[in-house]
Design a protein around this motif. Structure first.
Motif, PDB file in Angstrom:
ATOM      1  N   ASN A  51       1.842  -5.723   5.811  1.00  0.00           N
ATOM      2  CA  ASN A  51       2.164  -4.543   6.644  1.00  0.00           C
ATOM      3  C   ASN A  51       1.014  -3.997   7.551  1.00  0.00           C
ATOM      4  OD1 ASN A  51       4.185  -4.496   4.686  1.00  0.00           O
ATOM      5  ND2 ASN A  51       3.519  -2.536   3.714  1.00  0.00           N
ATOM      6  N   ARG A  66      -3.801  -4.556   6.782  1.00  0.00           N
ATOM      7  CA  ARG A  66      -3.648  -3.945   5.329  1.00  0.00           C
ATOM      8  C   ARG A  66      -4.308  -5.007   4.362  1.00  0.00           C
ATOM      9  NH1 ARG A  66       0.692  -1.081   1.678  1.00  0.00           N
ATOM     10  NH2 ARG A  66      -0.323  -1.579  -0.436  1.00  0.00           N
ATOM     11  N   TYR A 110      -3.650   2.518   4.157  1.00  0.00           N
ATOM     12  CA  TYR A 110      -2.693   1.146   4.203  1.00  0.00           C
ATOM     13  C   TYR A 110      -1.791   1.607   5.360  1.00  0.00           C
ATOM     14  CZ  TYR A 110       0.330   3.890   0.899  1.00  0.00           C
ATOM     15  OH  TYR A 110       0.869   4.986   0.291  1.00  0.00           O
ATOM     16  N   ASP A 111      -0.791   0.412   5.644  1.00  0.00           N
ATOM     17  CA  ASP A 111       0.302   0.190   6.644  1.00  0.00           C
ATOM     18  C   ASP A 111      -0.257   0.780   8.097  1.00  0.00           C
ATOM     19  OD1 ASP A 111       1.154  -0.514   4.128  1.00  0.00           O
ATOM     20  OD2 ASP A 111       2.874   0.979   4.143  1.00  0.00           O
ATOM     21  N   ARG A 157       3.959   9.220   5.202  1.00  0.00           N
ATOM     22  CA  ARG A 157       3.645   8.000   5.225  1.00  0.00           C
ATOM     23  C   ARG A 157       4.309   7.580   6.586  1.00  0.00           C
ATOM     24  NH1 ARG A 157       4.805   7.573  -0.608  1.00  0.00           N
ATOM     25  NH2 ARG A 157       3.081   6.729  -1.570  1.00  0.00           N
ATOM     26  N   ARG A 175       7.373   9.921   8.329  1.00  0.00           N
ATOM     27  CA  ARG A 175       8.263   9.926   6.842  1.00  0.00           C
ATOM     28  C   ARG A 175       7.799  10.822   5.761  1.00  0.00           C
ATOM     29  NH1 ARG A 175       8.944   5.023   3.246  1.00  0.00           N
ATOM     30  NH2 ARG A 175       8.050   6.024   1.960  1.00  0.00           N
ATOM     31  N   LYS A 215      15.909   5.306   1.540  1.00  0.00           N
ATOM     32  CA  LYS A 215      14.838   5.996   2.614  1.00  0.00           C
ATOM     33  C   LYS A 215      14.854   5.254   3.722  1.00  0.00           C
ATOM     34  CE  LYS A 215      11.547   4.229  -0.397  1.00  0.00           C
ATOM     35  NZ  LYS A 215      10.095   4.414  -0.954  1.00  0.00           N
ATOM     36  N   TYR A 245      13.746  -3.623   0.784  1.00  0.00           N
ATOM     37  CA  TYR A 245      13.315  -3.184   2.133  1.00  0.00           C
ATOM     38  C   TYR A 245      13.560  -3.937   3.190  1.00  0.00           C
ATOM     39  CZ  TYR A 245      10.028   0.513   0.423  1.00  0.00           C
ATOM     40  OH  TYR A 245       9.474   1.541  -0.070  1.00  0.00           O
ATOM     41  N   THR A 281       5.403  -7.009  -4.521  1.00  0.00           N
ATOM     42  CA  THR A 281       6.641  -6.537  -4.698  1.00  0.00           C
ATOM     43  C   THR A 281       7.762  -7.161  -4.078  1.00  0.00           C
ATOM     44  OG1 THR A 281       5.269  -4.583  -4.270  1.00  0.00           O
ATOM     45  CG2 THR A 281       7.504  -4.093  -3.986  1.00  0.00           C
ATOM     46  N   VAL A 284      10.892  -7.263  -0.014  1.00  0.00           N
ATOM     47  CA  VAL A 284      10.443  -6.519   1.194  1.00  0.00           C
ATOM     48  C   VAL A 284      10.120  -7.218   2.326  1.00  0.00           C
ATOM     49  CG1 VAL A 284       8.572  -4.833   1.818  1.00  0.00           C
ATOM     50  CG2 VAL A 284       9.040  -5.016  -1.010  1.00  0.00           C
ATOM     51  N   PHE A 286       9.111  -5.500   5.682  1.00  0.00           N
ATOM     52  CA  PHE A 286       8.272  -4.136   6.322  1.00  0.00           C
ATOM     53  C   PHE A 286       7.677  -4.291   7.554  1.00  0.00           C
ATOM     54  CE2 PHE A 286       5.695  -0.552   6.036  1.00  0.00           C
ATOM     55  CZ  PHE A 286       6.283   0.634   5.371  1.00  0.00           C
ATOM     56  N   ASP A 307       5.138  -7.394  -0.125  1.00  0.00           N
ATOM     57  CA  ASP A 307       3.893  -6.557  -0.042  1.00  0.00           C
ATOM     58  C   ASP A 307       2.695  -7.759  -0.418  1.00  0.00           C
ATOM     59  OD1 ASP A 307       5.024  -4.467   0.318  1.00  0.00           O
ATOM     60  OD2 ASP A 307       4.503  -3.544  -1.716  1.00  0.00           O
TER      61      ASP A 307
HETATM   62  C1  BMA Z   1       6.378   1.645   0.650  1.00  0.00           C
HETATM   63  C2  BMA Z   1       4.688   1.547   1.302  1.00  0.00           C
HETATM   64  C3  BMA Z   1       4.617   0.076   1.738  1.00  0.00           C
HETATM   65  C4  BMA Z   1       5.012  -0.881   0.846  1.00  0.00           C
HETATM   66  C5  BMA Z   1       6.657  -0.472   0.495  1.00  0.00           C
HETATM   67  C6  BMA Z   1       7.109  -1.509  -0.669  1.00  0.00           C
HETATM   68  O1  BMA Z   1       6.344   3.037   0.095  1.00  0.00           O
HETATM   69  O2  BMA Z   1       4.276   1.962  -0.120  1.00  0.00           O
HETATM   70  O3  BMA Z   1       3.197  -0.132   1.702  1.00  0.00           O
HETATM   71  O4  BMA Z   1       5.205  -2.069   1.484  1.00  0.00           O
HETATM   72  O5  BMA Z   1       6.708   0.684  -0.089  1.00  0.00           O
HETATM   73  O6  BMA Z   1       6.492  -1.685  -1.575  1.00  0.00           O
END
Ligand code: BMA
Length: 330
Positions: A51, A66, A110-111, A157, A175, A215, A245, A281, A284, A286, A307
């Motif tokens: 990310n 990150r 982060y991100d 975020r 968001r 989301k 994601y 995670t 994902v 992202f 992640d």
């Molecule tokens: C989101 C953020 C990101 C993360 C994603 C998947 O809410 O926290 O940093 O990559 O979740 O865990």
């Protein structure tokens, strides 16, 4: 490379990282064959590097990454690259100077996204202030970073600036969220005359079914095109095994970006490779940054995978816009 395209507005980037679409692939977005470009352990302290944001700088590339350390705390690290693919990342986190002791330094960040507006590179990120909110800082040389007021109240975020003022103001997508692994999330637009006070909040897009069912959040800095702002975003599906994601895109009105012109119904990229499906995670994709070369229409997207690591994906702007329009559901 296909014929010259004039759809993207902005400076050329002939040395954009790039790989042609693989033979037999007809998808509008395709992965770099040597993904992931950044392994989780590129620096000794890192548990994972994902990310993250890259931006052209003086003929090469700089980035804000990150890096989650081995205590599993998220930090922002600076990195540099000659080609946008092989990165050298600083072993220590960025040290932000901040005149307001109430704001910095914070426990985690982060991100990140990085956005050039006039002669300043603005970094926005998910910053700790009694919970996650949007941190803002600027640099001109990637040596000294000046932290400003947080843009919003907690919890928020994915603060993503537009690369120029709109209606005379700075403009940002975000968001709103909660303290945890937020089970909701829509994309909002806000303006500021001075990068300090933010208002004129507008809803841009809300969730819908399928891959963007629970989301959605803005990804890279929007790309200005003759067809509108090209916004690449993430969408989240809730499966019986947790969140998934994926990446999609929309075209937003140039003067009133809270008006959505087109929006992909199918995803553009979803977690399907081992490095996207397996990691800290799982499942994902992202996106946090996109480079583009207007004369050739090439786009390179940096995205976090599971992640854990960082990947690159590519698109041609004319094909991408044609796909968004053909498969749009606003
Ligand atoms: C989101 C953020 C990101 C993360 C994603 C998947 O809410 O926290 O940093 O990559 O979740 O865990």
């Amino acid at each position: 490379m296909s014929a010259a395209k004039q759809t993207i507005l902005g400076p050329e980037l002939p040395n954009i990282p790039w790989e042609e679409r693989p033979k037999g692939c007809s998808d509008p977005v395709w992965r770099y064959s040597k993904n992931p470009i950044i392994p989780r352990d590129l620096i000794p302290s890192s548990n994972s590097i994902f990310n993250s944001a890259a931006i052209p700088f003086k003929g090469s590339f700089m980035g804000v990454f990150r890096c989650d350390d081995k205590t599993r705390t998220c930090h922002l690290h600076k990195g540099r690259s000659a080609d946008g693919i092989q990165w050298q990342i600083e072993p220590d986190p960025i040290s932000f100077s901040c005149e307001e002791s109430e704001i910095g330094p914070s426990l985690y960040g982060y991100d990140p996204r990085v956005c050039l507006i006039d002669d300043r590179y603005y970094v926005t990120w998910c910053n700790d202030y009694h919970g996650p909110t949007i941190g803002v800082a600027w640099t001109q040389d990637f040596e000294s970073f000046h932290q400003l007021e947080n843009a919003f109240l907690p919890y928020n975020r994915n603060g993503v600036l537009f690369p120029r003022k709109i209606g005379g103001n700075f403009a940002m997508l975000s968001r709103p969220s909660d303290r945890g692994h937020t089970p909701f999330g829509d994309i909002f637009y806000s303006e500021s005359p001075d990068m300090c006070y933010w208002g004129k909040h507008r809803v841009v897009m809300k969730t819908r079914g399928g891959w963007q069912g629970i989301k959605i959040g803005p990804g890279p800095i929007p790309i200005e095109t003759t067809e509108g702002w090209l916004l690449i975003y993430h969408g989240v599906l809730l499966s019986c095994n947790g969140f998934v994601y994926s990446m999609g895109a929309a075209l937003l009105d140039i003067e009133q970006p809270w008006n959505v012109l087109y929006r992909t119904h199918p995803y553009l990229l979803s977690p399907q490779t081992p490095y996207e499906c397996v990691g800290d995670t799982p499942n994902v994709v992202f996106p946090c940054a996109a480079l583009c070369d207007p004369p050739t229409g090439r786009i390179a997207v940096y995205y976090g995978a599971a992640d854990t690591v960082t990947g690159l994906a590519f698109a041609q702007v004319d094909e991408l816009i044609a796909f968004i329009k053909a498969y749009s559901e606003v």
